[in-house]
Structures are given as C-alpha cells and as structure tokens.
Enzyme design. Structure first.
Site, mmCIF file in Angstrom:
data_model
loop_
_atom_site.group_PDB
_atom_site.id
_atom_site.type_symbol
_atom_site.label_atom_id
_atom_site.label_comp_id
_atom_site.label_asym_id
_atom_site.label_seq_id
_atom_site.Cartn_x
_atom_site.Cartn_y
_atom_site.Cartn_z
ATOM 1 N N THR A 62 -38.594 11.592 41.052
ATOM 2 C CA THR A 62 -39.050 10.229 41.323
ATOM 3 C C THR A 62 -39.170 9.907 42.802
ATOM 4 O O THR A 62 -39.821 8.933 43.163
ATOM 5 C CB THR A 62 -38.096 9.194 40.685
ATOM 6 N N THR A 83 -38.727 14.003 35.130
ATOM 7 C CA THR A 83 -38.084 12.715 34.930
ATOM 8 C C THR A 83 -38.697 12.017 33.725
ATOM 9 O O THR A 83 -39.822 12.319 33.315
ATOM 10 C CB THR A 83 -38.285 11.802 36.158
ATOM 11 N N ASP A 163 -36.940 -5.250 22.121
ATOM 12 C CA ASP A 163 -38.032 -4.407 22.612
ATOM 13 C C ASP A 163 -39.343 -5.045 22.152
ATOM 14 O O ASP A 163 -39.847 -4.730 21.070
ATOM 15 C CB ASP A 163 -37.897 -2.983 22.065
ATOM 16 N N ARG A 225 -34.440 0.860 35.924
ATOM 17 C CA ARG A 225 -35.042 0.867 37.251
ATOM 18 C C ARG A 225 -34.511 -0.362 37.982
ATOM 19 O O ARG A 225 -34.284 -1.409 37.385
ATOM 20 C CB ARG A 225 -36.575 0.823 37.174
ATOM 21 N N GLU A 254 -33.392 0.561 46.758
ATOM 22 C CA GLU A 254 -32.665 1.802 47.012
ATOM 23 C C GLU A 254 -33.589 2.780 47.751
ATOM 24 O O GLU A 254 -34.797 2.783 47.548
ATOM 25 C CB GLU A 254 -32.142 2.412 45.706
ATOM 26 N N HIS A 271 -27.859 5.962 41.358
ATOM 27 C CA HIS A 271 -28.978 6.318 40.474
ATOM 28 C C HIS A 271 -28.789 7.725 39.897
ATOM 29 O O HIS A 271 -29.681 8.575 39.952
ATOM 30 C CB HIS A 271 -30.307 6.237 41.235
#
Length: 385
Positions: A62, A83, A163, A225, A254, A271
C-alpha cells in the site's frame, strides 16, 4: 488487457527480457520469479518512476502509489499488490493505459481477526469490560468482518452487522443501519475499504454527526483505513466522554500521526493488524498465483511458507479459569506494539516495515485445555494436544 496483448509478452519472457520489480518488504519472494524473469527488489521509497521505467511487472504494497506520476513512460503492464486494499492504485488511469492490476482479497482476514480479538481481550483484562455482556457492531462485513463476527460470537458477544451495499443485495441478511450501530453498541469496529465518494462512500464514515448519535459510550476500533474514522471528531468525542476508549491500527495522515491522540488511545499500533506472517504469506501466494495466470508461468508458490513460532506449544494447565484468554494473548498482545509506537512515534514506518514474526492461532498447539474451552479454541483454529 486482452489475450493478444497478454501473449505478446511471452517472447520477452522466454528470451529473458522480462523484468519484475518487487517491493523488498513483501516477504518470502526471494527466488520465486528468478527462474522466469529478471527481478529487482527495492525498498518502498526507492520505487520511483526511474526504477520502474524498464519493468514489465510491478509488485507492491500500500505504500506505493501506482498512478500516472509513477507509471507514465514505463513498460509496466501488470501490477500486483500484496494487500486487500487497493486505494493506492489509480484504477481508472491504469484502465485507460492498458495496465492490469490485481489485489489479494481476504489474504489477511484472520490476521486482523486475531488483532481485534486480542485487543478486545486486552480491553477486558485492563478496563474490566465484560465482553460476553457487550454488543459489538461490525461495520463492513467482507472477509475481515466475517472473521471478526465469528471470533466475537465464539466469546459470547452479541453481534450487529452493518454493510449498506450488502444490505441492498441481501435484504434478508440481518444487516442493520449505521444509526442502529451508533445507538445500540458497546463496541464499534470498522472493516470497510476506503471509498472517497459515491453512494457508499466511507471517507469519514464515522464523523462528528456519527459520534453525536452514539448512546452507550462505545469503544471505537479502526483496523480498516485511517480516514474511515474522522480522527479529530473521534478524539473530541472521547474528550467529551461520548466514547470510552479508542483502539487504532489505522490513522489519518499516517505515518505522521497525532501524538496527542496516540497518548490517549487504549491501543495504538502502526497499521500492522494484518501483518501476521500467515497473512503476509497468503498475500504473497495470491499475488504469485495471479502473475502465474497472467504470464502463463509456473513460479513455485509452495516455497512461500512462514517460519515456525519460537514456541509453538502453549500449556494452559496453570489457567483453568481463563484459558481461552491466555491462549489468544499468548499468540499476540497488542499492548507490546502500542508501547513500541509510543516510545518512538516518528518510527511508524520503521516499526511497520520491520515488523517481527507473528503467527496466527493455527500455528500453535495447546495442552492442559479445560474441556469446556475446547469448542471455542477449535473455532479459533488452535490445535489441541
């Protein structure tokens, strides 16, 4: 890319002209593609327009933004990311320029599940929260969300699932609204992709308005995220007493994270929720298999195996009353990673890039298990000796 274009790469491959550039933080890759292509390994910061100019295949994580700035003028026609997430890939630009890309969906779902469960059990031990009497809301019910659901149910928690895209597709799936999550849950954990816009945008999904609606002073956990949760709004809600604790693996901005926020979270990690050796190996295997299909080669995925843990046996004889908790926290305790990050927040990327060996539950064999705990521990994947 159509079959004709894809097959046009084969003569270069057979003649030794194919070049693959690989992020050197992707584990277990050494020697996998060397029999088939020229390979070059670069640190993430060294993957630049210059270093990928003559590459045909690019394998990343990422931290590499795959967009016009990196790829224009290069030979790259295939990108593999080791990822689940793919918001670092400019998919539209790649499509317009004939670049195929694949990710590794579900590769580290069990790793994130281990992180979440270990964090919640640490919360129970150090904050006195009774998990079996708690309602947890899982926002985002994909590969990771389902694993988290399974683990939480195994420990007796009531689980609510949110969701919206799946709810529309599965109206009888038992999903609830985000408003219901805010009102009813003691713990809320986020496992969505980062989608900046559209009807199901997740950027700042948990924003000031969301925190104004929470009713039970919940714990907020983000292992999705960073920008899924508005960090400033969350921190303000914590200071106002609207939420009771914060567990963050993903942060806005970050690696330059908010030092004050880090000092006040219960758990704060760089992370690494999905960074078990098992999850990394799964991602590497999925990526190699995808490249194999695209190039019609036979790179050996069997060699991608994580090392054994230093001590694969866990004796629970001394813990007749909390054997399940001790088993889980013996495999991983997020408080250790929290202390490392607090000691040196400027080393966020270093801590992440040089993360140590963490194996998942299935790498361990338990002895001295209380018979009543066996079903739960087997559900988690432990081996019972």
């Amino acid at each position: 890319m159509n079959e004709k274009k894809r097959l046009s790469l084969q003569p270069k491959l057979k003649n030794g002209g194919m070049k693959i550039v690989i992020d050197n933080k992707i584990p277990y890759m050494q020697g996998v593609f060397e029999p088939f292509a020229d390979t070059a390994y670069y640190a993430p910061e060294e993957i630049t327009a210059e270093s990928v100019r003559d590459a045909d295949v690019l394998l990343v994580r990422t931290r590499t933004r795959c967009d016009e700035r990196l790829l224009r003028g290069s030979r790259v026609r295939y990108i593999g990311t080791a990822t689940i997430g793919y918001d670092h890939i400019d998919a539209e630009w790649c499509r317009r320029n004939g670049i195929v890309w694949t990710n590794a969906p579900g590769c580290n779902a069990s790793s994130v599940g281990q992180y979440v469960l270990s964090s919640l059990l640490s919360l129970q031990e150090h904050r006195g929260r009774n998990l079996s009497a708690s309602v947890i809301g899982i926002v985002g019910v994909g590969h990771v969300g389902r694993i988290v659901e399974r683990y939480c149910r195994a420990f007796g928690m009531e689980v609510l699932l949110c969701d919206p895209p799946r709810s529309r597709q599965e109206p009888d799936g038992g999903f609830v609204s985000l408003d219901t999550i805010a009102r009813r849950c003691d713990i809320i954990t986020f496992h969505t992709p980062l989608t900046p816009e559209g009807p199901d945008a997740t950027w700042h999904l948990a924003d000031r308005a969301f925190f104004a609606r929470v009713a039970r002073e919940p714990v907020i956990l983000n292992a999705a995220r960073g920008a899924v949760v508005d960090n400033r709004a969350m921190y303000a809600a914590w200071r106002e007493g609207r939420i009771s604790d914060m567990i963050l693996d993903c942060w806005e901005d970050e690696p330059c994270i908010d030092a004050a926020l880090l000092s006040d979270v219960f758990i704060g990690t760089p992370h690494i929720a999905g960074y078990s050796a098992d999850g990394k190996a799964n991602a590497s295997r999925q990526m190699v298999e995808a490249v194999n299909r695209w190039l019609h080669i036979g790179a050996d995925v069997a060699r991608i195996v994580p090392p054994e843990p230093a001590c694969a046996g866990i004796d629970l004889t001394a813990f007749p009353f909390d054997g399940r908790v001790r088993a889980v926290l013996s495999t991983y305790c997020p408080l250790d990673d929290t202390e490392a990050l607090r000691r040196s927040p400027a080393d966020f990327e270093k801590l992440r890039g040089n993360y140590g060996l963490r194996r998942e539950f299935g790498a361990y064999t338990l002895s001295g298990v209380c018979p009543a705990d066996v079903p739960v521990l087997r559900e988690l994947g432990f081996n019972i000796g």
